[in-house]
Write a protein that holds these residues in place. Structure first.
Motif, PDB file in Angstrom:
ATOM      1  N   SER A  52      79.169  40.372  41.647  1.00 21.60           N
ATOM      2  CA  SER A  52      78.799  40.905  42.948  1.00 21.60           C
ATOM      3  C   SER A  52      80.046  40.839  43.826  1.00 21.60           C
ATOM      4  CB  SER A  52      77.651  40.057  43.495  1.00 21.60           C
ATOM      5  OG  SER A  52      77.855  39.772  44.833  1.00 21.60           O
ATOM      6  N   ILE A  76      74.665  49.463  43.869  1.00 22.60           N
ATOM      7  CA  ILE A  76      74.707  48.876  45.209  1.00 22.60           C
ATOM      8  C   ILE A  76      73.419  48.084  45.453  1.00 22.60           C
ATOM      9  CG2 ILE A  76      74.521  49.528  47.658  1.00 22.60           C
ATOM     10  CD1 ILE A  76      77.359  49.701  46.707  1.00 22.60           C
ATOM     11  N   ALA A  77      73.557  46.859  45.958  1.00 20.92           N
ATOM     12  CA  ALA A  77      72.369  46.068  46.323  1.00 20.92           C
ATOM     13  C   ALA A  77      72.300  46.013  47.845  1.00 20.92           C
ATOM     14  CB  ALA A  77      72.468  44.669  45.743  1.00 20.92           C
ATOM     15  N   LEU A  78      71.190  46.519  48.390  1.00 17.97           N
ATOM     16  CA  LEU A  78      71.076  46.575  49.852  1.00 17.97           C
ATOM     17  C   LEU A  78      70.527  45.268  50.421  1.00 17.97           C
ATOM     18  CD1 LEU A  78      69.530  50.144  50.155  1.00 17.97           C
ATOM     19  CD2 LEU A  78      71.907  49.491  50.492  1.00 17.97           C
ATOM     20  N   SER A  93      67.336  41.357  54.257  1.00 21.04           N
ATOM     21  CA  SER A  93      68.221  42.527  54.285  1.00 21.04           C
ATOM     22  C   SER A  93      69.670  42.056  54.351  1.00 21.04           C
ATOM     23  CB  SER A  93      67.908  43.374  55.511  1.00 21.04           C
ATOM     24  OG  SER A  93      68.186  42.599  56.656  1.00 21.04           O
ATOM     25  N   ARG A  94      70.576  42.931  53.996  1.00 29.22           N
ATOM     26  CA  ARG A  94      72.001  42.626  54.150  1.00 29.22           C
ATOM     27  C   ARG A  94      72.566  43.574  55.185  1.00 29.22           C
ATOM     28  NH1 ARG A  94      73.383  38.920  50.958  1.00 29.22           N
ATOM     29  NH2 ARG A  94      72.763  38.798  48.788  1.00 29.22           N
ATOM     30  N   GLN A  96      75.740  44.503  55.193  1.00 30.16           N
ATOM     31  CA  GLN A  96      76.604  45.377  54.399  1.00 30.16           C
ATOM     32  C   GLN A  96      76.077  45.380  52.970  1.00 30.16           C
ATOM     33  OE1 GLN A  96      79.589  46.655  55.486  1.00 30.16           O
ATOM     34  NE2 GLN A  96      79.904  45.541  57.394  1.00 30.16           N
ATOM     35  N   PRO A  97      76.003  46.542  52.325  1.00 30.49           N
ATOM     36  CA  PRO A  97      75.557  46.526  50.926  1.00 30.49           C
ATOM     37  C   PRO A  97      76.551  45.782  50.046  1.00 30.49           C
ATOM     38  CG  PRO A  97      76.216  48.732  51.611  1.00 30.49           C
ATOM     39  CD  PRO A  97      76.337  47.863  52.812  1.00 30.49           C
ATOM     40  N   ARG A  98      76.048  45.156  48.972  1.00 31.20           N
ATOM     41  CA  ARG A  98      76.911  44.465  48.001  1.00 31.20           C
ATOM     42  C   ARG A  98      77.147  45.377  46.810  1.00 31.20           C
ATOM     43  NH1 ARG A  98      76.913  38.626  47.145  1.00 31.20           N
ATOM     44  NH2 ARG A  98      76.255  37.864  49.121  1.00 31.20           N
ATOM     45  N   ASP A 208      67.234  48.387  44.408  1.00 29.86           N
ATOM     46  CA  ASP A 208      68.223  48.268  45.481  1.00 29.86           C
ATOM     47  C   ASP A 208      68.484  46.824  45.887  1.00 29.86           C
ATOM     48  OD1 ASP A 208      68.437  50.975  45.605  1.00 29.86           O
ATOM     49  OD2 ASP A 208      66.853  51.196  47.103  1.00 29.86           O
ATOM     50  N   SER A 209      67.898  45.881  45.150  1.00 28.63           N
ATOM     51  CA  SER A 209      68.016  44.483  45.587  1.00 28.63           C
ATOM     52  C   SER A 209      68.504  43.571  44.477  1.00 28.63           C
ATOM     53  CB  SER A 209      66.643  43.955  46.025  1.00 28.63           C
ATOM     54  OG  SER A 209      66.254  44.525  47.222  1.00 28.63           O
ATOM     55  N   GLU A 401      80.141  39.234  53.822  1.00 30.91           N
ATOM     56  CA  GLU A 401      80.191  40.517  54.519  1.00 30.91           C
ATOM     57  C   GLU A 401      81.314  40.624  55.541  1.00 30.91           C
ATOM     58  OE1 GLU A 401      76.226  41.223  55.945  1.00 30.91           O
ATOM     59  OE2 GLU A 401      75.376  41.014  53.943  1.00 30.91           O
TER      60      GLU A 401
END
Ligand code: FAD
Length: 444
Positions: A52, A76-78, A93-94, A96-98, A208-209, A401
């Motif tokens: 990641s 991408i993991a949101l 939630s993040r 910034q996406p990872r 997405d996670s 982030e």
């Protein structure tokens, strides 16, 4: 033109080559890697693992024009979903996406672009060549090739990017008095691949996670989507509390995961469960060095200089960030290595010592500490949103982030880190007693 030998074609060594070669014609690079060319011998999915990459790692790739290609080849993991054994899911939630990218996909990308951008007059890559000796006075390094041939190569600059078991670091330690501290991380780890059931929607994890399953009191499974549609999972247990340590059959593995993941344990195929049962758990090593350079001719970077536990998900980002800092210092001091090297150690070491301390305290060693950290994350995030000038942002957000130096992050949450570290030590001491009941009887 200066000749640079880079030992190790992992993410850090390859990115270092990019940074050096893009500095006009000041450097030519000889890259030596002990493993075979990954483009000719693809790594099996069973052996690969996802990395990641936070903001730092992505910033370092951006500087050589590779961030968007990495995003294309990764996923991408949101956000993150935390699952408990009753099937309740909590979403975080993040901001910034990872970026999730397999290590071999990342190294292939760095390798392909290197060979496309630079010809053999400035770049030579030698696979199946293991560094076996370095003569620091004569500035030459010796390699053992797979064919038995032992080439020797002179250098102006030698970069040790050869990972946790670094040969270059060992040589500096024995010949120059470099102080090195190696520690086993207090978690047992195994990698697991979860399949994807496209035709069973009820068994589809949100793509997405990141997903985190708690595995009892002191275990966790953390997984994210891979580019081939399967999920890569890290299974970890605090040392002394490993509920899977003595399990040796695939069916016992499946029974264990069914208890904590419910129906989602069906994502583990019987073959994968068998393979998982046969593989041993491993413990990663944390590396701390007193400095990262020798004179103006040898530099240690990446895991060779400062490996941390993979659970914190920062090792690769920090390794890539090394290249970014090195490049900035070359700019600042006009490629004068007599100035760049000491400045590099001076700037980088306090941050890497801080990262080591953060990683010791960021990994919750039992489920209650995990929940406490989650609570603190939500609390800090909310208060920071309301009072950005007075309340520090959440640790997770700052680490993953932003590019805020790790030492500032440690400082801004120092009391929290001290408390968690003390609690982690208590948990480890208890784990030691539990796994060694004889010593309990003796002390009684
Ligand atoms: C299971 C797991 C999960 C991880 N997850 C994450 C994550 O989510 N996020 C993150 O940021 N980091 C993660 N990491 C850490 C990350 O993989 C490392 O920090 C990163 O790979 C370091 O890069 P490097 O180039 O410094 O070293 P390495 O990747 O170890 O590369 C070193 C290279 O040097 C070669 N080599 C070694 N010795 C010699 C020699 N004598 N001669 C020639 N070549 C040699 C090796 O073959 C290797 O190719 C994870 C690590 C593991 C094990």
């Amino acid at each position: 033109m200066k000749t640079v030998i880079i030992v190790g074609a992992g993410p850090c060594g390859l990115l270092m080559a990019h940074y050096l070669l893009q500095r006009d014609s000041k450097y030519c690079v000889e890259l030596y890697e002990k493993r075979p060319d990954p483009r000719l011998n693809p790594v099996s999915t069973a052996r690969s693992y996802s990395i990641s990459l936070g903001f730092r790692g992505r910033a370092a790739l951006r500087e050589v024009g590779l961030e968007s290609l990495a995003i294309e080849r990764g996923t991408i993991a949101l956000g993150q979903e935390i699952h408990n054994s009753r099937g309740v899911v909590q979403s975080i939630s993040r901001k910034q996406p990872r970026l999730l990218i397999e290590r071999n996909v990342l190294t292939n990308l760095l390798l392909e672009t290197l060979t496309k951008r630079y010809d053999a007059s400035r770049l030579k890559i030698h696979f199946k060549h293991e560094c076996i000796a370095v003569d620091l006075e004569a500035k030459s390094a010796a390699f053992q090739s797979a064919s038995g041939y032992q080439p020797c190569q002179a250098y102006d600059l030698l970069i040790g990017a050869d990972g946790v078991q670094s040969k270059v670091r060992n040589i500096l330690q024995h010949k120059t008095g470099l102080e090195v501290k190696l520690r086993k991380s207090p978690v047992d780890i195994k990698v697991l691949t979860l399949r994807c059931y496209d035709n069973h929607r009820e068994l589809t994890l949100n793509r997405d996670s990141f997903h985190l399953y708690s595995l009892g009191w002191a275990g966790a499974l953390l997984c994210g989507l891979k580019s081939d549609g399967t999920y890569n999972a890290l299974v970890s247990f605090t040392r002394g509390y490993n509920s899977l340590a003595n399990i040796s059959s695939g069916s016992d593995v499946l029974t264990f995961f069914r208890k904590y993941m419910g129906d989602f344990s069906q994502l583990i195929s019987p073959e994968e469960a068998d393979a998982f049962a046969q593989k041993p758990f491993f413990q990663t090593t944390t590396v701390t060095c007193s400095h990262y350079h020798f004179g103006d001719s040898v530099l240690l970077v990446g895991d060779a200089a400062h490996a941390v536990s993979p659970i914190i998900g920062q090792g690769c980002s920090a390794a890539l960030e090394d290249g970014l800092l090195f490049n900035q210092l070359l700019d600042k001091y006009d490629d004068d290595l007599t100035q760049v090297f000491p400045k590099y150690t001076q700037r980088r070491r306090p941050d890497m010592i801080a990262l080591e301390q953060i990683s010791d305290s960021m990994v919750p060693l039992n489920i209650y500490l995990g929940y406490l950290m989650l609570l603190k994350h939500v609390f800090d995030r909310t208060l920071h949103r309301w009072f950005p000038k007075f309340w520090a942002s959440s640790l997770v957000d700052m680490i993953a982030e932003t590019t805020i130096p790790y030492r500032h992050i440690l400082h801004s949450h120092s009391r929290w880190f001290k408390t968690i570290n003390a609690l982690n030590q208590l948990i480890l001491r208890r784990g030691k007693r539990l796994s060694n009941p004889k010593s309990m009887l003796e002390s009684a």
